[in-house]
Scaffold this active site. Structure first.
Site, PDB file in Angstrom:
ATOM      1  N   SER A   1      -0.437  -0.724  -6.642  1.00  0.00           N
ATOM      2  CA  SER A   1      -1.525   0.257  -5.852  1.00  0.00           C
ATOM      3  C   SER A   1      -1.826  -0.555  -4.510  1.00  0.00           C
ATOM      4  O   SER A   1      -1.579  -1.667  -4.422  1.00  0.00           O
ATOM      5  CB  SER A   1      -2.541   0.540  -6.790  1.00  0.00           C
ATOM      6  OG  SER A   1      -3.332  -0.512  -7.138  1.00  0.00           O
TER       7      SER A   1
ATOM      8  N   GLU B   1     -14.611  -6.311   1.867  1.00  0.00           N
ATOM      9  CA  GLU B   1     -13.289  -5.385   1.621  1.00  0.00           C
ATOM     10  C   GLU B   1     -12.534  -5.352   2.799  1.00  0.00           C
ATOM     11  O   GLU B   1     -11.232  -5.295   2.665  1.00  0.00           O
ATOM     12  CB  GLU B   1     -13.782  -4.257   0.890  1.00  0.00           C
ATOM     13  CG  GLU B   1     -14.311  -4.400  -0.373  1.00  0.00           C
ATOM     14  CD  GLU B   1     -13.334  -4.483  -1.462  1.00  0.00           C
ATOM     15  OE1 GLU B   1     -12.151  -4.684  -1.475  1.00  0.00           O
ATOM     16  OE2 GLU B   1     -13.853  -4.760  -2.698  1.00  0.00           O
TER      17      GLU B   1
ATOM     18  N   ASN C   1      -9.082   2.524  -4.455  1.00  0.00           N
ATOM     19  CA  ASN C   1      -7.672   2.236  -4.978  1.00  0.00           C
ATOM     20  C   ASN C   1      -6.915   3.630  -5.069  1.00  0.00           C
ATOM     21  O   ASN C   1      -7.635   4.556  -5.463  1.00  0.00           O
ATOM     22  CB  ASN C   1      -7.687   1.675  -6.336  1.00  0.00           C
ATOM     23  CG  ASN C   1      -6.799   1.088  -6.853  1.00  0.00           C
ATOM     24  OD1 ASN C   1      -5.802   2.135  -7.566  1.00  0.00           O
ATOM     25  ND2 ASN C   1      -6.011   0.037  -6.442  1.00  0.00           N
TER      26      ASN C   1
ATOM     27  N   ASP D   1      -0.211  -4.188  -9.278  1.00  0.00           N
ATOM     28  CA  ASP D   1      -0.008  -2.973 -10.209  1.00  0.00           C
ATOM     29  C   ASP D   1       0.763  -2.138  -9.415  1.00  0.00           C
ATOM     30  O   ASP D   1       1.332  -1.065  -9.607  1.00  0.00           O
ATOM     31  CB  ASP D   1      -1.071  -2.327 -11.115  1.00  0.00           C
ATOM     32  CG  ASP D   1      -2.126  -1.625 -10.088  1.00  0.00           C
ATOM     33  OD1 ASP D   1      -1.880  -1.976  -8.856  1.00  0.00           O
ATOM     34  OD2 ASP D   1      -3.006  -1.058 -10.454  1.00  0.00           O
TER      35      ASP D   1
ATOM     36  N   ASN E   1      -1.614  -4.470  -4.646  1.00  0.00           N
ATOM     37  CA  ASN E   1      -2.157  -4.999  -5.877  1.00  0.00           C
ATOM     38  C   ASN E   1      -0.981  -5.226  -6.813  1.00  0.00           C
ATOM     39  O   ASN E   1       0.019  -4.899  -6.801  1.00  0.00           O
ATOM     40  CB  ASN E   1      -3.291  -4.234  -6.442  1.00  0.00           C
ATOM     41  CG  ASN E   1      -4.523  -3.960  -5.364  1.00  0.00           C
ATOM     42  OD1 ASN E   1      -5.038  -4.729  -4.937  1.00  0.00           O
ATOM     43  ND2 ASN E   1      -4.779  -2.721  -5.319  1.00  0.00           N
TER      44      ASN E   1
ATOM     45  N   ASP F   1      -5.367  -0.464  -1.683  1.00  0.00           N
ATOM     46  CA  ASP F   1      -6.725   0.022  -1.450  1.00  0.00           C
ATOM     47  C   ASP F   1      -6.964   0.493   0.039  1.00  0.00           C
ATOM     48  O   ASP F   1      -6.442  -0.022   0.748  1.00  0.00           O
ATOM     49  CB  ASP F   1      -7.665  -1.216  -1.692  1.00  0.00           C
ATOM     50  CG  ASP F   1      -7.230  -1.734  -2.947  1.00  0.00           C
ATOM     51  OD1 ASP F   1      -7.561  -1.028  -4.093  1.00  0.00           O
ATOM     52  OD2 ASP F   1      -7.640  -2.694  -3.322  1.00  0.00           O
TER      53      ASP F   1
END
Length: 180
Positions: free
Chosen positions: A67, A51, A76, A65, A63, A69
C-alpha cells in the site's frame, strides 16, 4: 499587469492542486476552517510535518504490504482511500487535492484509531507549540485569505482539472476557456 495575469493563469492551468503549507498557515486552517480544537492543533501540525512536510500532494514510499500513503496526513490506500465504499469513500487523488475531503477522512481515521492511526504520532507526543501562529503580533499572523480563496477556486473546478490531468493531450484553453 499582463505578466501577473499570465502567472495566475499558468498557476490555474499548469500546477494542479499541489500545495505546501507553512506551519502557522496549516494551524490556522485546521482551527478556523476545519474546527479542530486548539489543544489538538500542535499534534496535528506535528503529524502533518512528520508525514508529508505539509505537502498536500505527498505520496509516501510503498509500505511492506504494497500500500501507499497519500496527502498531507498520509492516508493509507489499503484501508481508507480508493477502497470503494469502505474507508473514507473517496479517491486518494481527491485527498491530495481537497483539504475538506482530507479532513473528513482524517476525522474518520482518528475516530477509529485516535492519533495512533499515524505511525509518526510517537514523535509528536510533545509537539512544538503553535502559540506564535495566533494573533496580529506574530510574524505568521493575519490572513491567508487570498491563497485560501484560490485553493477553493481550484477545488471548485475539479471537473475541469480532472479532465486536464487524465487527458494531457487536451490543452488548458480547450477545457477551461481561460485563454479564449
Amino acid at each position: 499587469m499582463a505578466s501577473l495575469l499570465l502567472a495566475v493563469l499558468l498557476l490555474l492551468c499548469g500546477s494542479g492542486h499541489a500545495y505546501v503549507y507553512d506551519r502557522c498557515e496549516l494551524a490556522r486552517e485546521l482551527r478556523y476552517t476545519h474546527g479542530i480544537s486548539r489543544s489538538d492543533i500542535p499534534t496535528w501540525v506535528c503529524i502533518a510535518w512528520e508525514e508529508s512536510k505539509y505537502d498536500t500532494q505527498a505520496i509516501g514510499r510503498m509500505n511492506s504490504d504494497g500500500s501507499a500513503d497519500h496527502g498531507i496526513f498520509q492516508i493509507n490506500d489499503r484501508y481508507w482511500c480508493d477502497v470503494g465504499s469502505r474507508g473514507c469513500g473517496v479517491s486518494c487523488a481527491t485527498l491530495r487535492r481537497d483539504m475538506d475531503a482530507m479532513m473528513r477522512c482524517v476525522r474518520m481515521v482518528h475516530g477509529v484509531h485516535g492519533f495512533s492511526g499515524w505511525t509518526t504520532y510517537p514523535r509528536c507526543y510533545h509537539p512544538r507549540s503553535v502559540d506564535d501562529c495566533w494573533g496580529e503580533g506574530s510574524r505568521h499572523g493575519g490572513s491567508s485569505g487570498s491563497r485560501n480563496a484560490l485553493r477553493r477556486h481550484i477545488n471548485d473546478d475539479d471537473d475541469i482539472f480532472h479532465n486536464m490531468w487524465t487527458n494531457p493531450t487536451v490543452g488548458c484553453n480547450q477545457q477551461s476557456g481561460l485563454f479564449k
